[in-house]
Enzyme design. Sequence first.
Site, PDB file in Angstrom:
ATOM      1  N   SER A  88       0.845  -1.196   0.000  1.00 43.52           N
ATOM      2  CA  SER A  88       0.000   0.000   0.000  1.00 43.52           C
ATOM      3  C   SER A  88       0.884   1.251   0.000  1.00 43.52           C
ATOM      4  CB  SER A  88      -0.955  -0.049   1.192  1.00 43.52           C
ATOM      5  OG  SER A  88      -1.943   0.946   1.102  1.00 43.52           O
ATOM      6  N   HIS A  92      -4.303  -0.728  -4.079  1.00 43.91           N
ATOM      7  CA  HIS A  92      -5.736  -1.050  -3.898  1.00 43.91           C
ATOM      8  C   HIS A  92      -6.468  -0.781  -5.211  1.00 43.91           C
ATOM      9  CE1 HIS A  92      -5.198  -1.239   0.492  1.00 43.91           C
ATOM     10  NE2 HIS A  92      -4.501  -0.133   0.377  1.00 43.91           N
ATOM     11  N   GLU A 117      -5.207  -5.714  -4.698  1.00 38.03           N
ATOM     12  CA  GLU A 117      -4.937  -6.164  -3.338  1.00 38.03           C
ATOM     13  C   GLU A 117      -4.451  -7.609  -3.335  1.00 38.03           C
ATOM     14  OE1 GLU A 117      -8.355  -5.320  -0.953  1.00 38.03           O
ATOM     15  OE2 GLU A 117      -8.035  -3.158  -1.065  1.00 38.03           O
TER      16      GLU A 117
END
Length: 290
Positions: A148, A190, A217
Amino acid sequence: MNILGKLIIIGGAVDKGSFTETDLDKNATSNLNFFETGILKRILNESKHKENSRIEVITTASVIPKEIGPEYVKAFEYLNAKNIDILNIERREQAADEAILARLKAADIVMFTGGDQLRLTSILGGTRFHDILLDKYHNEEFIYAGTSAGAAAASNNMIYQGSSSEALLKGEVKISSGLGLIDGVIIDTHFVQRGRIGRLFQAVVGNPRVLGIGLGEDTGLLITNNTQMEAIGSGLVILVDGREIKDTNLTQVELGQPISISHLVTHVMSKFDTYSLDTHKMHIQSSQYS
């Protein structure tokens, strides 16, 4: 330039097992497939000393480091990692602390957690910690792994803000400088789950030399020598190549107005597919034409 380190960037929500549950052993079977074949296991396998590698989990991007860090420790320990700890650097002055720098110098793997990538770069950018990190990546058998925010911050150019729904309106996507481990790419995370393809389109049309990388993800890329990319994990990697763009209205519309782009090339990678940043060629591992 030959780069000895490896870069593993992950789109977030790494399925490392639900270690907040008390009945871990009961659920071990359902988690085992990820542990054995997933991203964290691949990180260990790619490292210099495998399960004996020195791992530092860096929680700087997170506002809940005391919750996030131990989750990764438990996950790596379940994969038989024997030498893992947490580095929580919350202030810039900590990034010059000799004890912290010594731990970074001794590390074989750093695992940057998710959170806010601007927090990560504003705390670590330009510090001695940052300098040592870059030196190790270029000159040692060292792994930078980031999920992330930790992935988004790995490149020179970094997306740090932008609404998914409004991303193809001029000015909606905000870009800053990242940690600079790799040039010529810009990374969003994401990606599939939050519908962020418009953010990457705008980032690329503003500088078509940069390859856009959208990570789903529990999906990532293993990058060796900053040139060869392999898709890992369970989902999709979207590549946006702007070098063949033929036309756009980017400079003609006002802020907040829609952007038009003609002939933007995209690729979709899944597990084991590869892409060369030197040749801009993709190889599909299970091609129907093989």
